[in-house]
Write an enzyme that holds these catalytic residues in place. Sequence first.
Site, PDB file in Angstrom:
ATOM      1  N   ASP A 238      -4.366   4.197  -0.416  1.00  0.00           N
ATOM      2  CA  ASP A 238      -4.734   2.821  -0.766  1.00  0.00           C
ATOM      3  C   ASP A 238      -5.487   2.120   0.348  1.00  0.00           C
ATOM      4  O   ASP A 238      -6.223   1.167   0.121  1.00  0.00           O
ATOM      5  CB  ASP A 238      -3.490   2.019  -1.154  1.00  0.00           C
ATOM      6  CG  ASP A 238      -3.014   2.467  -2.516  1.00  0.00           C
ATOM      7  OD1 ASP A 238      -2.350   3.524  -2.595  1.00  0.00           O
ATOM      8  OD2 ASP A 238      -3.357   1.798  -3.507  1.00  0.00           O
ATOM      9  N   ASN A 248      -0.170   4.742   1.401  1.00  0.00           N
ATOM     10  CA  ASN A 248      -0.200   5.264   0.021  1.00  0.00           C
ATOM     11  C   ASN A 248       1.152   4.965  -0.625  1.00  0.00           C
ATOM     12  O   ASN A 248       2.073   4.426   0.019  1.00  0.00           O
ATOM     13  CB  ASN A 248      -0.501   6.770   0.031  1.00  0.00           C
ATOM     14  CG  ASN A 248      -0.788   7.300  -1.363  1.00  0.00           C
ATOM     15  OD1 ASN A 248      -1.565   6.717  -2.111  1.00  0.00           O
ATOM     16  ND2 ASN A 248      -0.131   8.382  -1.752  1.00  0.00           N
ATOM     17  N   LYS A 249       1.279   5.335  -1.877  1.00  0.00           N
ATOM     18  CA  LYS A 249       2.482   5.056  -2.667  1.00  0.00           C
ATOM     19  C   LYS A 249       3.760   5.378  -1.907  1.00  0.00           C
ATOM     20  O   LYS A 249       3.850   6.411  -1.233  1.00  0.00           O
ATOM     21  CB  LYS A 249       2.407   5.864  -3.967  1.00  0.00           C
ATOM     22  CG  LYS A 249       3.572   5.749  -4.915  1.00  0.00           C
ATOM     23  CD  LYS A 249       3.950   4.343  -5.257  1.00  0.00           C
ATOM     24  CE  LYS A 249       2.805   3.493  -5.751  1.00  0.00           C
ATOM     25  NZ  LYS A 249       3.127   2.023  -5.756  1.00  0.00           N
TER      26      LYS A 249
HETATM   27  O1  MRU Z   1       0.950   1.150  -7.175  1.00  0.00           O
HETATM   28  P1  MRU Z   1      -0.148   2.043  -7.641  1.00  0.00           P
HETATM   29  O2  MRU Z   1       0.207   2.861  -8.827  1.00  0.00           O
HETATM   30  O3  MRU Z   1      -1.448   1.284  -7.817  1.00  0.00           O
HETATM   31  O4  MRU Z   1      -0.362   3.053  -6.427  1.00  0.00           O
HETATM   32  C1  MRU Z   1      -1.346   4.038  -6.531  1.00  0.00           C
HETATM   33  C2  MRU Z   1      -1.396   4.946  -5.355  1.00  0.00           C
HETATM   34  O5  MRU Z   1      -0.654   4.793  -4.417  1.00  0.00           O
HETATM   35  C3  MRU Z   1      -2.461   5.992  -5.342  1.00  0.00           C
HETATM   36  O6  MRU Z   1      -2.043   7.122  -4.646  1.00  0.00           O
HETATM   37  C4  MRU Z   1      -3.725   5.432  -4.654  1.00  0.00           C
HETATM   38  O7  MRU Z   1      -4.081   4.211  -5.220  1.00  0.00           O
HETATM   39  C5  MRU Z   1      -4.864   6.350  -4.708  1.00  0.00           C
HETATM   40  S1  MRU Z   1      -5.321   6.662  -6.371  1.00  0.00           S
HETATM   41  C6  MRU Z   1      -6.795   7.327  -6.509  1.00  0.00           C
END
Ligand code: MRU
Length: 350
Positions: A238, A248-249
């Site tokens: 992110d 990231n997540k």
């Molecule tokens: O909370 P989210 O579902 O928006 O989180 C998404 C992620 O963490 C993805 O790994 C990240 O955005 C990269 S997606 C191409």
Amino acid sequence: MRSVEWDAGASCLRLIDQRLLPAEFRQVCLHTYEDVAKAIRDMVVRGAPAIGAAAAFGMALAAMRYPARSATALLQHLETEAAPTLKAARPTAVNLAWAVDRVLARARTAVPQGVDAVREAVLDEAQRIADEDVEMNKRMARYGATLIEDGDTIIHHCNTGALATVDWGTALGVIRMAHEQGKRIHVLVDETRPRLQGARLTAWELEQYGIPYDIITDNAAGYFLSRGEVQKVFVGADRVAANGDVANKIGTYMLALAAYDNGVPFYPVVPTSTFDLSLATGREIPIEERDPSEVLDIQYRGRPAMPAGATARNPAFDVTPHRLITAIVTDRGILYPPLDEAIRRVIAAA
Ligand code: MRU
């Protein structure tokens, strides 16, 4: 079909409602920038590149709907109302601010040509962002697929596929490309608590592509890594700081630790729009903390899983330090440590 798409006939933004998948496939049509900001907040649309593109089209809707008497007044509306509202929808993914700022910059260049020119320029820039996203993903996928060997088992976290981007995907796009190249791969899909993007969305996408997978609980990843059953880990991002730290997540950091401890390569797949060189390290990345109800409102065998008075914390992202990262796959090639130097080089070239 794209997850984020401009409907020229209806002058609206079409999004796949990701809250309903896999039970139901439904598109929503949004007509105002406020609706787009809400859709991003509520995660109708999610995934860093997808929310960036959605916000860009949100700017187009703002430009279209605002009854401006002059181009300067329209620009002011975009700068002081639409842009801050869209940027504030979610704080961690830098793609959101990146896309909004790119649209604003284009709008400014059209001001001398008048109101209609600003409207056209904003929509055109949003469309470019969406089209470029698909191209970038495919380029990354081709680079990333060179890291995958026939017979690999791969752990993947969250959802980084066509749903998380405009189309094709980042980490899941790499996996899809390797599959299309004829490599036999198996994916262990982290379910990704609390919103289950892995179990709901990644599994749904893998079904469409015909890629074999098993869903695993997030806390099972270390088990499979320690038994030598996994050859690679691929994740999205992110926001990436100048030193290569990756937000990231939530759960990515624990996964990276377990991969590192077991000598399994760990690869974030990151388009250039996700790098934020204004931040020296990942410590400076703002981390979204979402409503505790996302953690608490689950059922176990049809009954509430937790005591009525239970409380929870719900950070949506974590930061993986660069020392745990084997390499970062980008649309401009694969970056190996020292990551700070490699990132500087690649962003300067971009
Ligand atoms: O909370 P989210 O579902 O928006 O989180 C998404 C992620 O963490 C993805 O790994 C990240 O955005 C990269 S997606 C191409």
